[in-house]
Design a protein around this motif. Structure first.
Motif, PDB file in Angstrom:
ATOM      1  N   ILE A  57       0.937  -1.224  -0.037  1.00  0.00           N
ATOM      2  CA  ILE A  57       0.105   0.008   0.040  1.00  0.00           C
ATOM      3  C   ILE A  57       0.954   1.488  -0.151  1.00  0.00           C
ATOM      4  CG2 ILE A  57      -1.629   1.369   1.535  1.00  0.00           C
ATOM      5  CD1 ILE A  57      -2.975  -1.160   2.292  1.00  0.00           C
ATOM      6  N   LEU A  58       1.888   1.164   0.791  1.00  0.00           N
ATOM      7  CA  LEU A  58       2.711   2.401   1.020  1.00  0.00           C
ATOM      8  C   LEU A  58       3.368   2.633  -0.698  1.00  0.00           C
ATOM      9  CD1 LEU A  58       4.396   1.520   4.271  1.00  0.00           C
ATOM     10  CD2 LEU A  58       2.783   3.572   3.816  1.00  0.00           C
ATOM     11  N   THR A  59       4.055   1.382  -1.064  1.00  0.00           N
ATOM     12  CA  THR A  59       4.892   1.732  -2.153  1.00  0.00           C
ATOM     13  C   THR A  59       3.926   1.934  -3.490  1.00  0.00           C
ATOM     14  OG1 THR A  59       6.267   0.008  -1.413  1.00  0.00           O
ATOM     15  CG2 THR A  59       6.570   0.549  -3.593  1.00  0.00           C
ATOM     16  N   ALA A  60       2.533   1.559  -3.351  1.00  0.00           N
ATOM     17  CA  ALA A  60       1.949   1.805  -4.352  1.00  0.00           C
ATOM     18  C   ALA A  60       1.384   3.167  -4.361  1.00  0.00           C
ATOM     19  CB  ALA A  60       0.653   0.778  -4.420  1.00  0.00           C
ATOM     20  N   GLY A  61       0.837   3.699  -3.296  1.00  0.00           N
ATOM     21  CA  GLY A  61       0.547   4.968  -3.150  1.00  0.00           C
ATOM     22  C   GLY A  61       1.569   6.089  -3.704  1.00  0.00           C
ATOM     23  N   LYS A  62       2.741   5.822  -3.310  1.00  0.00           N
ATOM     24  CA  LYS A  62       3.889   6.657  -3.532  1.00  0.00           C
ATOM     25  C   LYS A  62       4.222   6.600  -5.008  1.00  0.00           C
ATOM     26  CE  LYS A  62       8.492   7.696  -2.268  1.00  0.00           C
ATOM     27  NZ  LYS A  62       8.224   9.229  -1.500  1.00  0.00           N
ATOM     28  N   THR A  63       4.079   5.594  -5.706  1.00  0.00           N
ATOM     29  CA  THR A  63       4.062   5.395  -7.182  1.00  0.00           C
ATOM     30  C   THR A  63       3.173   6.199  -7.829  1.00  0.00           C
ATOM     31  OG1 THR A  63       5.330   3.220  -6.985  1.00  0.00           O
ATOM     32  CG2 THR A  63       4.164   3.756  -8.942  1.00  0.00           C
ATOM     33  N   ILE A  64       1.845   6.100  -7.406  1.00  0.00           N
ATOM     34  CA  ILE A  64       0.773   6.612  -8.094  1.00  0.00           C
ATOM     35  C   ILE A  64       0.568   8.207  -7.871  1.00  0.00           C
ATOM     36  CG2 ILE A  64      -1.625   6.848  -8.328  1.00  0.00           C
ATOM     37  CD1 ILE A  64      -1.734   3.813  -7.409  1.00  0.00           C
ATOM     38  N   ILE A  65       0.992   8.517  -6.823  1.00  0.00           N
ATOM     39  CA  ILE A  65       0.626  10.059  -6.420  1.00  0.00           C
ATOM     40  C   ILE A  65       1.936  10.950  -6.846  1.00  0.00           C
ATOM     41  CG2 ILE A  65       0.361  11.847  -4.602  1.00  0.00           C
ATOM     42  CD1 ILE A  65      -1.202   9.305  -3.021  1.00  0.00           C
ATOM     43  N   GLU A  66       3.161  10.408  -6.479  1.00  0.00           N
ATOM     44  CA  GLU A  66       4.332  11.139  -6.664  1.00  0.00           C
ATOM     45  C   GLU A  66       4.925  10.881  -8.103  1.00  0.00           C
ATOM     46  OE1 GLU A  66       6.056  11.369  -2.355  1.00  0.00           O
ATOM     47  OE2 GLU A  66       7.308  10.465  -3.732  1.00  0.00           O
ATOM     48  N   LYS A  67       4.678   9.844  -8.565  1.00  0.00           N
ATOM     49  CA  LYS A  67       5.434   9.387  -9.868  1.00  0.00           C
ATOM     50  C   LYS A  67       4.463   9.352 -11.196  1.00  0.00           C
ATOM     51  CE  LYS A  67       8.942   6.602  -7.890  1.00  0.00           C
ATOM     52  NZ  LYS A  67       9.562   5.273  -7.769  1.00  0.00           N
ATOM     53  N   GLY A  68       2.969   9.456 -10.727  1.00  0.00           N
ATOM     54  CA  GLY A  68       1.957   9.295 -11.760  1.00  0.00           C
ATOM     55  C   GLY A  68       1.999   8.079 -12.733  1.00  0.00           C
ATOM     56  N   GLY A  69       2.415   6.764 -11.989  1.00  0.00           N
ATOM     57  CA  GLY A  69       2.552   5.756 -12.703  1.00  0.00           C
ATOM     58  C   GLY A  69       1.348   4.856 -12.197  1.00  0.00           C
ATOM     59  N   LYS A  70       1.296   3.625 -13.018  1.00  0.00           N
ATOM     60  CA  LYS A  70       0.270   2.611 -12.747  1.00  0.00           C
ATOM     61  C   LYS A  70       1.013   1.555 -11.885  1.00  0.00           C
ATOM     62  CE  LYS A  70      -2.402   3.247 -16.842  1.00  0.00           C
ATOM     63  NZ  LYS A  70      -3.831   3.500 -16.213  1.00  0.00           N
ATOM     64  N   VAL A  71       0.070   0.751 -11.233  1.00  0.00           N
ATOM     65  CA  VAL A  71       0.616  -0.372 -10.269  1.00  0.00           C
ATOM     66  C   VAL A  71      -0.316  -1.459 -10.676  1.00  0.00           C
ATOM     67  CG1 VAL A  71       0.599  -1.360  -7.930  1.00  0.00           C
ATOM     68  CG2 VAL A  71       1.086   1.110  -8.224  1.00  0.00           C
ATOM     69  N   ILE A  72       0.478  -2.857 -10.685  1.00  0.00           N
ATOM     70  CA  ILE A  72      -0.455  -4.013 -11.012  1.00  0.00           C
ATOM     71  C   ILE A  72      -0.187  -4.898  -9.938  1.00  0.00           C
ATOM     72  CG2 ILE A  72      -0.319  -5.877 -12.227  1.00  0.00           C
ATOM     73  CD1 ILE A  72       0.066  -4.640 -15.009  1.00  0.00           C
ATOM     74  N   TYR A  73      -1.080  -5.390  -9.307  1.00  0.00           N
ATOM     75  CA  TYR A  73      -1.000  -6.289  -8.075  1.00  0.00           C
ATOM     76  C   TYR A  73      -1.400  -7.690  -8.498  1.00  0.00           C
ATOM     77  CZ  TYR A  73      -1.036  -7.972  -3.249  1.00  0.00           C
ATOM     78  OH  TYR A  73      -0.846  -8.549  -2.212  1.00  0.00           O
ATOM     79  N   LEU A  74      -0.502  -8.557  -8.586  1.00  0.00           N
ATOM     80  CA  LEU A  74      -0.618  -9.917  -9.142  1.00  0.00           C
ATOM     81  C   LEU A  74      -0.825 -11.039  -8.058  1.00  0.00           C
ATOM     82  CD1 LEU A  74       2.111 -10.007 -11.875  1.00  0.00           C
ATOM     83  CD2 LEU A  74      -0.322  -9.582 -12.203  1.00  0.00           C
ATOM     84  N   THR A  75      -2.072 -11.945  -8.166  1.00  0.00           N
ATOM     85  CA  THR A  75      -2.058 -12.896  -7.087  1.00  0.00           C
ATOM     86  C   THR A  75      -2.485 -14.161  -7.884  1.00  0.00           C
ATOM     87  OG1 THR A  75      -4.767 -12.848  -7.034  1.00  0.00           O
ATOM     88  CG2 THR A  75      -3.340 -11.196  -5.840  1.00  0.00           C
ATOM     89  N   PRO A  76      -2.446 -15.451  -7.389  1.00  0.00           N
ATOM     90  CA  PRO A  76      -2.332 -16.486  -8.014  1.00  0.00           C
ATOM     91  C   PRO A  76      -3.733 -17.076  -8.127  1.00  0.00           C
ATOM     92  CG  PRO A  76      -1.500 -17.298  -5.977  1.00  0.00           C
ATOM     93  CD  PRO A  76      -1.674 -15.422  -6.161  1.00  0.00           C
ATOM     94  N   LEU A  77      -4.658 -16.490  -7.201  1.00  0.00           N
ATOM     95  CA  LEU A  77      -6.044 -16.935  -6.968  1.00  0.00           C
ATOM     96  C   LEU A  77      -7.049 -15.934  -7.047  1.00  0.00           C
ATOM     97  CD1 LEU A  77      -5.368 -19.295  -3.907  1.00  0.00           C
ATOM     98  CD2 LEU A  77      -5.491 -20.081  -6.087  1.00  0.00           C
ATOM     99  N   ARG A  78      -8.323 -16.303  -7.643  1.00  0.00           N
ATOM    100  CA  ARG A  78      -9.316 -15.007  -7.870  1.00  0.00           C
ATOM    101  C   ARG A  78     -10.001 -14.733  -6.556  1.00  0.00           C
ATOM    102  NH1 ARG A  78     -13.490 -17.065 -12.668  1.00  0.00           N
ATOM    103  NH2 ARG A  78     -11.926 -17.694 -14.303  1.00  0.00           N
ATOM    104  N   ALA A  79      -9.855 -15.721  -5.575  1.00  0.00           N
ATOM    105  CA  ALA A  79     -10.399 -15.331  -4.319  1.00  0.00           C
ATOM    106  C   ALA A  79      -9.429 -14.207  -3.567  1.00  0.00           C
ATOM    107  CB  ALA A  79     -10.474 -16.278  -3.055  1.00  0.00           C
ATOM    108  N   LEU A  80      -8.145 -14.376  -3.755  1.00  0.00           N
ATOM    109  CA  LEU A  80      -7.074 -13.570  -3.183  1.00  0.00           C
ATOM    110  C   LEU A  80      -7.275 -12.250  -3.902  1.00  0.00           C
ATOM    111  CD1 LEU A  80      -4.889 -12.904  -1.100  1.00  0.00           C
ATOM    112  CD2 LEU A  80      -3.309 -14.262  -2.735  1.00  0.00           C
ATOM    113  N   ALA A  81      -7.416 -11.961  -5.232  1.00  0.00           N
ATOM    114  CA  ALA A  81      -7.649 -11.068  -6.035  1.00  0.00           C
ATOM    115  C   ALA A  81      -8.678 -10.129  -5.516  1.00  0.00           C
ATOM    116  CB  ALA A  81      -7.718 -11.250  -7.404  1.00  0.00           C
TER     117      ALA A  81
END
Length: 208
Positions: A57-81
């Motif tokens: 969460i910390l790293t994603a927030g910094k990436t989006i707000i300060e750098k203007g980049g997108k974030v992809i979060y990958l999981t092996p399972l639909r339930a976890l996604a």
């Protein structure tokens, strides 16, 4: 180490304090000291419920707000996604530098569809198989991705799921080399080997 002392955007800090976060756990402190918030690739190996998601969460927030980049979060399972989608929805109360609210999107099925709507997302939560499908179809916005969080990275050694994880991360390393990789696992046997492959620093603690 307090949340209020971290080098993160003010609106992200205020949101986390409102959500009840105040201080980091030891494993989270080690990740910050390893420069996860400064763009370093990190392999974070800590027990279940030791706070790996907050580092994401910390790293994603910094990436989006300060750098203007997108974030992809990958999981092996639909339930976890779906679980991670629910956790990251708190971001939609925050604004980016252009004044628009952060958009969190989820896609875990229909592997053969292009899912063009995902281009509108800032945090895009996908199953490994869905991301593999997107890469094979070609996604115009891949160069906008500045952070990929790979959850349950130890499954790279799994006879069924491993090949997909290895394929998508290899593609990212080769074709989008400037993308930060944050890999998460509760347990992993060959952490040094995987960290070398990912060009990542290891944060490996047993704190629970």
């Amino acid at each position: 180490m307090k949340i209020s002392n971290l080098p993160i955007p003010q609106n992200l800090m205020e949101l986390l304090l409102t959500e009840g976060y105040s201080e980091l756990y030891p494993s989270q402190i080690e990740a910050v000291k390893a420069d996860v918030l400064l763009g370093e690739n990190i392999l974070l190996v800590t027990p279940t419920a030791s706070g790996k998601t907050l580092i994401a969460i910390l790293t994603a927030g910094k990436t989006i707000i300060e750098k203007g980049g997108k974030v992809i979060y990958l999981t092996p399972l639909r339930a976890l996604a779906k679980e991670k989608y629910d956790e990251f929805k708190i971001f939609e109360t925050l604004k980016k530098s252009n004044g628009n609210n952060i958009k969190v999107l989820l896609s875990s099925g229909d592997y053969d569809s292009s899912s063009s709507f995902l281009e509108r997302g800032d945090i895009i939560i996908l199953t490994n198989e869905k991301f593999d499908s997107l890469l094979r179809h070609g996604i115009s916005w891949i160069d906008e991705v500045m952070l990929i969080v790979a959850d349950e990275i130890h499954l790279v050694g799994d006879i069924y799921r491993g090949p997909t994880i290895e394929t998508i991360l290899t593609k990212i390393i080769n074709f989008v080399p400037k993308t930060q990789l944050l890999s998460l696992s509760a347990t992993i046997k060959n952490s040094k080997e995987i960290a070398k492959w990912l060009n990542a620093k290891i944060v490996d603690t047993i704190w629970r």
